[in-house]
Design a protein around this motif. Structure first.
Motif, PDB file in Angstrom:
ATOM      1  N   LEU A 123       1.783 -16.137  -6.554  1.00 47.89           N
ATOM      2  CA  LEU A 123       0.469 -15.737  -7.054  1.00 47.89           C
ATOM      3  C   LEU A 123      -0.359 -15.074  -5.964  1.00 47.89           C
ATOM      4  N   ALA A 124      -0.281 -15.583  -4.740  1.00 49.08           N
ATOM      5  CA  ALA A 124      -1.020 -14.984  -3.619  1.00 49.08           C
ATOM      6  C   ALA A 124      -0.577 -13.542  -3.387  1.00 49.08           C
ATOM      7  N   PHE A 125       0.724 -13.294  -3.495  1.00 45.16           N
ATOM      8  CA  PHE A 125       1.238 -11.930  -3.334  1.00 45.16           C
ATOM      9  C   PHE A 125       0.790 -11.044  -4.496  1.00 45.16           C
ATOM     10  N   GLN A 126       0.777 -11.604  -5.713  1.00 51.58           N
ATOM     11  CA  GLN A 126       0.322 -10.845  -6.874  1.00 51.58           C
ATOM     12  C   GLN A 126      -1.148 -10.441  -6.717  1.00 51.58           C
ATOM     13  N   GLN A 127      -1.961 -11.348  -6.202  1.00 50.70           N
ATOM     14  CA  GLN A 127      -3.383 -11.060  -6.029  1.00 50.70           C
ATOM     15  C   GLN A 127      -3.595  -9.979  -4.969  1.00 50.70           C
ATOM     16  N   THR A 128      -2.833 -10.044  -3.882  1.00 50.79           N
ATOM     17  CA  THR A 128      -2.929  -9.016  -2.850  1.00 50.79           C
ATOM     18  C   THR A 128      -2.530  -7.661  -3.396  1.00 50.79           C
ATOM     19  N   TYR A 129      -1.455  -7.642  -4.155  1.00 45.18           N
ATOM     20  CA  TYR A 129      -1.003  -6.403  -4.789  1.00 45.18           C
ATOM     21  C   TYR A 129      -2.093  -5.835  -5.694  1.00 45.18           C
ATOM     22  N   GLY A 130      -2.742  -6.710  -6.494  1.00 44.38           N
ATOM     23  CA  GLY A 130      -3.776  -6.256  -7.409  1.00 44.38           C
ATOM     24  C   GLY A 130      -4.972  -5.659  -6.697  1.00 44.38           C
ATOM     25  N   GLY A 157       8.104  -2.343 -11.051  1.00 40.43           N
ATOM     26  CA  GLY A 157       8.826  -1.091 -11.277  1.00 40.43           C
ATOM     27  C   GLY A 157       8.911  -0.162 -10.097  1.00 40.43           C
ATOM     28  N   HIS A 158       8.580  -0.638  -8.882  1.00 34.66           N
ATOM     29  CA  HIS A 158       8.665   0.208  -7.691  1.00 34.66           C
ATOM     30  C   HIS A 158      10.103   0.278  -7.174  1.00 34.66           C
ATOM     31  N   ASP A 159      10.440   1.406  -6.574  1.00 31.17           N
ATOM     32  CA  ASP A 159      11.732   1.558  -5.918  1.00 31.17           C
ATOM     33  C   ASP A 159      11.661   0.852  -4.566  1.00 31.17           C
ATOM     34  N   VAL A 160      12.471  -0.148  -4.344  1.00 31.77           N
ATOM     35  CA  VAL A 160      12.414  -0.918  -3.103  1.00 31.77           C
ATOM     36  C   VAL A 160      13.621  -0.654  -2.199  1.00 31.77           C
ATOM     37  N   ASP A 161      14.564   0.128  -2.675  1.00 35.08           N
ATOM     38  CA  ASP A 161      15.809   0.311  -1.919  1.00 35.08           C
ATOM     39  C   ASP A 161      15.584   1.015  -0.581  1.00 35.08           C
ATOM     40  N   SER A 162      14.603   1.909  -0.514  1.00 42.64           N
ATOM     41  CA  SER A 162      14.387   2.676   0.715  1.00 42.64           C
ATOM     42  C   SER A 162      13.390   2.023   1.662  1.00 42.64           C
ATOM     43  N   LEU A 163      12.804   0.896   1.253  1.00 41.35           N
ATOM     44  CA  LEU A 163      11.786   0.254   2.077  1.00 41.35           C
ATOM     45  C   LEU A 163      12.402  -0.480   3.260  1.00 41.35           C
ATOM     46  N   ARG A 164      11.718  -0.440   4.390  1.00 45.39           N
ATOM     47  CA  ARG A 164      12.138  -1.202   5.563  1.00 45.39           C
ATOM     48  C   ARG A 164      10.907  -1.468   6.419  1.00 45.39           C
ATOM     49  N   ALA A 165      10.958  -2.543   7.192  1.00 43.43           N
ATOM     50  CA  ALA A 165       9.873  -2.858   8.118  1.00 43.43           C
ATOM     51  C   ALA A 165       9.962  -1.942   9.334  1.00 43.43           C
ATOM     52  N   LYS A 166       8.834  -1.363   9.729  1.00 43.94           N
ATOM     53  CA  LYS A 166       8.806  -0.400  10.823  1.00 43.94           C
ATOM     54  C   LYS A 166       7.730  -0.787  11.838  1.00 43.94           C
ATOM     55  N   ASN A 167       7.908  -0.337  13.060  1.00 42.70           N
ATOM     56  CA  ASN A 167       6.913  -0.563  14.106  1.00 42.70           C
ATOM     57  C   ASN A 167       6.071   0.688  14.273  1.00 42.70           C
ATOM     58  N   VAL A 168       4.801   0.491  14.618  1.00 42.50           N
ATOM     59  CA  VAL A 168       3.879   1.614  14.731  1.00 42.50           C
ATOM     60  C   VAL A 168       4.330   2.631  15.780  1.00 42.50           C
ATOM     61  N   ALA A 219       0.827  -1.207   0.000  1.00 44.25           N
ATOM     62  CA  ALA A 219       0.000   0.000   0.000  1.00 44.25           C
ATOM     63  C   ALA A 219       0.861   1.257   0.000  1.00 44.25           C
ATOM     64  N   GLU A 220       1.909   1.255   0.811  1.00 45.59           N
ATOM     65  CA  GLU A 220       2.822   2.408   0.853  1.00 45.59           C
ATOM     66  C   GLU A 220       3.428   2.662  -0.524  1.00 45.59           C
ATOM     67  N   SER A 221       3.928   1.619  -1.147  1.00 48.20           N
ATOM     68  CA  SER A 221       4.591   1.761  -2.445  1.00 48.20           C
ATOM     69  C   SER A 221       3.601   2.186  -3.524  1.00 48.20           C
ATOM     70  N   LEU A 222       2.409   1.601  -3.502  1.00 47.57           N
ATOM     71  CA  LEU A 222       1.410   1.917  -4.517  1.00 47.57           C
ATOM     72  C   LEU A 222       0.947   3.369  -4.433  1.00 47.57           C
ATOM     73  N   LEU A 223       0.628   3.841  -3.236  1.00 45.39           N
ATOM     74  CA  LEU A 223       0.146   5.219  -3.119  1.00 45.39           C
ATOM     75  C   LEU A 223       1.257   6.210  -3.439  1.00 45.39           C
ATOM     76  N   PHE A 225       0.678  13.012  -1.709  1.00 50.30           N
ATOM     77  CA  PHE A 225       0.663  12.214  -0.486  1.00 50.30           C
ATOM     78  C   PHE A 225       2.066  11.966   0.051  1.00 50.30           C
ATOM     79  N   ASN A 226       2.192  12.107   1.370  1.00 53.82           N
ATOM     80  CA  ASN A 226       3.369  11.633   2.090  1.00 53.82           C
ATOM     81  C   ASN A 226       2.959  10.311   2.733  1.00 53.82           C
ATOM     82  N   VAL A 227       3.570   9.219   2.319  1.00 46.25           N
ATOM     83  CA  VAL A 227       3.050   7.894   2.650  1.00 46.25           C
ATOM     84  C   VAL A 227       4.009   7.145   3.574  1.00 46.25           C
ATOM     85  N   TYR A 228       3.422   6.471   4.573  1.00 47.81           N
ATOM     86  CA  TYR A 228       4.193   5.696   5.550  1.00 47.81           C
ATOM     87  C   TYR A 228       3.467   4.373   5.788  1.00 47.81           C
ATOM     88  N   SER A 229       4.189   3.407   6.323  1.00 43.57           N
ATOM     89  CA  SER A 229       3.567   2.146   6.724  1.00 43.57           C
ATOM     90  C   SER A 229       4.258   1.641   7.977  1.00 43.57           C
TER      91      SER A 229
END
Length: 276
Positions: free
Chosen positions: A236-243, A170-181, A133-137, A145-149
């Motif tokens: 495929l499960a990940f592709q469907q969630t992404y879609g 085609g998303h930029d994944v280099d800056s992504l990291r898992a974060k805590n709320v 969701a973060e990457s898509l928005l 939008f300033n987007v966080y997850s």
């Protein structure tokens, strides 16, 4: 009418019944199975049945049956009726007495008229759905939008299947990291305009009261991390969630946010969960 309002207020005066009601409100517009409610709140089925019966009788929840399954949903009509009665009968329709403080007009408050909106997506692990969701928005919404997850688990890591899907799209994944709320709960954190939960478990939890009372949405979906089978089946499960998330994000980004009031905007966000 007065008898109904008294019954609803007395029903919610019980802490455990209130907890059930609050969970259903957090999950709205979902219809939640009774077993999932009991599991989330650690309540025995017999005890939960009495709580739900009381809420049903008071007109605070609705019940539907599909086969052998019973599903419960917050009754928004009954809730609005109760609030309207309190406002117009108790407060004589005076918003200066009863309107929540966060709705008070402030000269300096631009509300949803800003050109940039801060958005937070929450799930349990921040390893796939909220990262999607973060990457898509960020891609679809652009500079609006300033987007966080973030995740509710103490620690997590990005799922390799999720990263591969994002990279292939085609998303930029280099800056992504898992974060805590918790990263977004101190004074230095952004003030959010929208907060979305994208998994049922995160929505079942008692999330923090975000400063400024942002628009909240629940876009629950199955966790692709828990999918089984071959690598191709799991991918495929990940592709469907992404879609699914892409459809919802596109609908959200297309909303005329600056033209909608708070109530209309909340309804639009709920409708996206129901229709996409």
């Amino acid at each position: 009418m007065e008898k109904d309002i008294c019954l609803r207020l007395s029903t919610l005066g019980h802490p455990q019944r209130l907890a059930v009601f609050q969970l259903l409100m957090r999950r709205y517009p979902d219809r939640v199975p009774a077993g999932e409610i009991g599991s989330a709140l650690d309540v025995k089925s017999s005890t939960l049945s009495s709580y739900l019966s009381a809420l049903l009788q008071a007109g605070l929840v609705t019940k539907t049956r599909e086969g052998t399954w019973l599903y419960y949903q917050a009754d928004i009509g009954g809730i609005r009726e109760t609030l309207d009665t309190l406002l117009f009968d108790c407060c004589r329709g005076r918003p200066d007495l009863c309107q929540p403080a966060w709705l008070d007009p402030k000269p300096e408050d631009t509300s949803m008229k800003d050109t940039h909106y801060n958005v937070l997506f929450i799930c349990t692990g921040n390893s796939a759905r909220s990262i999607f969701a973060e990457s898509l928005l960020r891609t679809i919404g652009g500079e609006r939008f300033n987007v966080y997850s973030a995740g509710t688990k103490p620690s997590s890591e990005l799922n390799p299947f999720a990263i591969e899907v994002l990279r292939s799209k085609g998303h930029d994944v280099d800056s992504l990291r898992a974060k805590n709320v918790n990263e977004f709960m101190d004074e230095a954190a952004p003030k959010f305009d929208f907060v979305f939960t994208v998994c049922n478990r995160a929505a079942n939890e008692e999330c923090p009261a975000w400063e400024g009372q942002p628009i909240s949405g629940h876009w629950g979906m199955l966790d692709p991390v828990k999918s089984e089978g071959s690598d191709a089946e799991r991918s495929l499960a990940f592709q469907q969630t992404y879609g699914t998330l892409k459809n919802r994000i596109q609908a959200f980004a297309a909303l005329p946010i600056a033209e909608l009031d708070q109530i209309s905007l909340q309804k639009a966000v709920d409708d996206i969960a129901l229709n996409y």
